[in-house]
Scaffold this active site. Structure first.
Site, PDB file in Angstrom:
ATOM      1  N   HIS A  95      -9.171  -1.447   3.051  1.00 18.58           N
ATOM      2  CA  HIS A  95      -7.906  -2.289   2.968  1.00 18.58           C
ATOM      3  C   HIS A  95      -7.900  -3.148   4.295  1.00 18.58           C
ATOM      4  O   HIS A  95      -7.445  -4.158   4.002  1.00 18.58           O
ATOM      5  CB  HIS A  95      -6.929  -1.292   3.042  1.00 18.58           C
ATOM      6  CG  HIS A  95      -6.979  -0.229   1.990  1.00 18.58           C
ATOM      7  ND1 HIS A  95      -7.326   1.112   2.090  1.00 18.58           N
ATOM      8  CD2 HIS A  95      -6.946  -0.435   0.518  1.00 18.58           C
ATOM      9  CE1 HIS A  95      -7.057   1.640   0.746  1.00 18.58           C
ATOM     10  NE2 HIS A  95      -7.118   0.758  -0.036  1.00 18.58           N
ATOM     11  N   HIS A  97      -7.639   2.187   5.294  1.00 20.75           N
ATOM     12  CA  HIS A  97      -9.136   2.729   5.687  1.00 20.75           C
ATOM     13  C   HIS A  97      -9.743   1.389   5.844  1.00 20.75           C
ATOM     14  O   HIS A  97      -9.116   0.134   5.576  1.00 20.75           O
ATOM     15  CB  HIS A  97      -9.926   3.518   4.925  1.00 20.75           C
ATOM     16  CG  HIS A  97      -9.147   4.770   4.816  1.00 20.75           C
ATOM     17  ND1 HIS A  97      -8.936   5.639   5.858  1.00 20.75           N
ATOM     18  CD2 HIS A  97      -8.448   5.554   3.706  1.00 20.75           C
ATOM     19  CE1 HIS A  97      -8.363   6.782   5.503  1.00 20.75           C
ATOM     20  NE2 HIS A  97      -8.087   6.787   4.259  1.00 20.75           N
ATOM     21  N   THR A 117       0.910  -1.083  -0.053  1.00 20.54           N
ATOM     22  CA  THR A 117       0.007  -0.037  -0.008  1.00 20.54           C
ATOM     23  C   THR A 117       0.763   1.115  -0.172  1.00 20.54           C
ATOM     24  O   THR A 117       2.086   1.308   0.482  1.00 20.54           O
ATOM     25  CB  THR A 117      -0.936   0.130   1.395  1.00 20.54           C
ATOM     26  OG1 THR A 117      -1.829   1.346   1.129  1.00 20.54           O
ATOM     27  CG2 THR A 117      -0.115  -0.122   2.499  1.00 20.54           C
ATOM     28  N   ARG A 118       0.305   2.349  -0.423  1.00 18.93           N
ATOM     29  CA  ARG A 118       0.955   3.686  -0.149  1.00 18.93           C
ATOM     30  C   ARG A 118       0.012   4.516   0.082  1.00 18.93           C
ATOM     31  O   ARG A 118       0.420   5.828   0.363  1.00 18.93           O
ATOM     32  CB  ARG A 118       1.855   4.075  -1.729  1.00 18.93           C
ATOM     33  CG  ARG A 118       0.746   4.192  -2.913  1.00 18.93           C
ATOM     34  CD  ARG A 118       1.500   4.567  -3.838  1.00 18.93           C
ATOM     35  NE  ARG A 118       0.674   5.208  -5.223  1.00 18.93           N
ATOM     36  CZ  ARG A 118       0.107   4.626  -6.271  1.00 18.93           C
ATOM     37  NH1 ARG A 118       0.401   3.504  -6.257  1.00 18.93           N
ATOM     38  NH2 ARG A 118      -0.534   5.425  -7.101  1.00 18.93           N
ATOM     39  N   ARG A 170      -7.744  -2.955  -7.456  1.00 21.76           N
ATOM     40  CA  ARG A 170      -8.025  -2.452  -8.592  1.00 21.76           C
ATOM     41  C   ARG A 170      -7.032  -1.300  -8.762  1.00 21.76           C
ATOM     42  O   ARG A 170      -6.605  -0.674  -8.028  1.00 21.76           O
ATOM     43  CB  ARG A 170      -9.373  -1.530  -8.539  1.00 21.76           C
ATOM     44  CG  ARG A 170     -10.676  -2.726  -8.420  1.00 21.76           C
ATOM     45  CD  ARG A 170     -11.697  -2.007  -7.660  1.00 21.76           C
ATOM     46  NE  ARG A 170     -11.868  -0.747  -8.299  1.00 21.76           N
ATOM     47  CZ  ARG A 170     -13.257  -0.508  -8.795  1.00 21.76           C
ATOM     48  NH1 ARG A 170     -14.050  -1.589  -9.370  1.00 21.76           N
ATOM     49  NH2 ARG A 170     -13.427   0.755  -9.502  1.00 21.76           N
TER      50      ARG A 170
END
Ligand SMILES: [Zn+2]
Length: 384
Positions: A197, A194, A189-190, A283
């Site tokens: 995720h 939330h 993740t970057r 996505r």
């Protein structure tokens, strides 16, 4: 760690970890020095740690050509993006020093190859666009015109931005093995995590032994949330909402290329080196703007035979809280309409946070929201 436990984890890409950290050879100060950009420094550090196994250094022309055309190294092993070092002209000697942006030497490279490359072609192949507004393309177009290649020996590792989150592939592998995990899912993740995720990492974790939360802390676009703020948010979230013995959090030191589909493959292969058997692909993974189709980064995995990559992609839809389901769901699992779903645009979330307001708890944990609100109020931390 026993051999039996170690063998239970997935093997590194190409069979073994190839780390290129070593002793400082004599005479480094007399060598011609190449200063690396921040992206090249990230790659160098990943070569040192074995995160880019089996690469022993920056790529030569035969690997580069085949990666561009076939997404494979010259020996046929899958590999999706060039790992190259740009220079203005060929070095005079057969050995050079590689230095950070301040000129401090970190590594030596045995020069095996120097070649010109076609930036338009690399852009087209890797980024699927020649648009200079694309951040990865812009950075590549700004590079020098030749690549210099050869194996590296890194004698000075860069100071990690988050020492407490710094773990090399050998370290994450040891942690997974100690806990007896065999199947480990990696989550890249970057962004702050939330509820959406959190949900997909937990869905994935339900089917495997352990979760590696592996936020990218290398260079990103300036409007991404700074890594320090994200690191704080991950820490709080894991502490409160995940079982401690099922999760490892560690920084992924790569710089974002924003190459979308190809970068998803590249990210997956690196995670295999860190010990992951599975990798979450959401996505528009590693996408930017509207350069890539929503599912392109998932579909590209079909271009490899099962087992060729070794690591298994887990594809996820976007998820949300549904008031009628009374839980997190996705279009795959919730039959209700938009009106029942709690979804907010990134713009709306930033607007709320900037105004000191928490997004709905169905969207973001209060603890995470508070960290982001504080960061936005602090001008030094510079969240737009
Ligand atoms: Zn529903």
């Amino acid at each position: 760690m026993s051999l039996a436990t170690e063998q239970a984890l997935i093997r590194p890409h190409g069979g073994e970890l190839v780390g290129r950290a070593g002793d400082r050879p004599d005479g480094v100060d007399r060598l011609e020095t190449i200063r690396l950009t921040s992206r090249e420094l990230s790659d160098l550090d990943m070569l040192a740690s074995g995160a880019l196994s089996p690469l022993p250094g920056f790529m030569g022309s035969s690997d580069y050509e085949r990666v561009l055309e076939d997404m494979r190294l010259a020996n046929g092993l899958p590999w999706a993006l060039p790992v190259c070092l740009a220079v203005e002209h060929a070095p005079a000697g057969d050995r050079v020093a590689l230095a950070d942006e301040a000129g401090r030497p970190l590594a030596v490279m045995e020069v095996e190859d120097v070649f010109a490359y076609d930036k338009q072609r690399e852009a087209e192949r890797c980024f699927l666009t020649r648009d200079e507004a694309h951040p990865g393309v812009a950075r590549m177009f700004a590079q020098a015109d030749h690549y210099v290649a050869g194996p590296v020996t890194v004698f000075e590792r860069q100071k990690p931005p988050f020492p407490e989150l710094h773990k090399d592939p050998a370290d994450t592998r040891a942690l997974c093995a100690e806990r007896g995990w065999k199947r480990v899912v990696g989550f890249q993740t970057r962004n702050p995590i939330h509820r959406a995720h959190e949900y997909l990492t937990k869905c994935a974790l339900e089917t495997v032994d352990g979760l590696l939360i592996h936020p990218l802390v290398g260079e990103t676009k300036s409007d991404d949330v700074p890594a320090a703020v994200r690191a704080e948010a991950y820490r709080v979230l894991i502490e409160r909402y995940y079982p401690e013995d099922r999760v490892v959090v560690s920084a992924f030191p790569a710089a974002m290329r924003y190459a979308g589909p190809r970068e998803a493959i590249w990210h997956a292969i690196a995670r295999k080196n860190y010990g992951c058997s599975h990798f979450i692909v959401g996505r528009d993974h590693a996408g930017v703007g509207d350069y890539y189709g929503t599912y392109d980064a998932q579909r590209i995995f079909e271009r490899f035979e099962p087992g060729e990559l070794g690591i298994t992609p887990l594809m996820f839809e976007h998820s949300f809280w549904c008031n009628r389901c009374e839980g997190m769901a996705s279009p795959k699992t919730c039959p209700h309409g938009e009106e029942d779903r709690v979804s907010l645009s990134g713009t709306k979330v930033r607007e709320l946070l900037r105004g000191g307001e928490r997004p709905p708890i169905e969207f973001s944990r209060a603890e995470v929201a508070d960290i982001l609100i504080d960061a936005m109020r602090d001008p030094d931390r510079g969240i737009g």
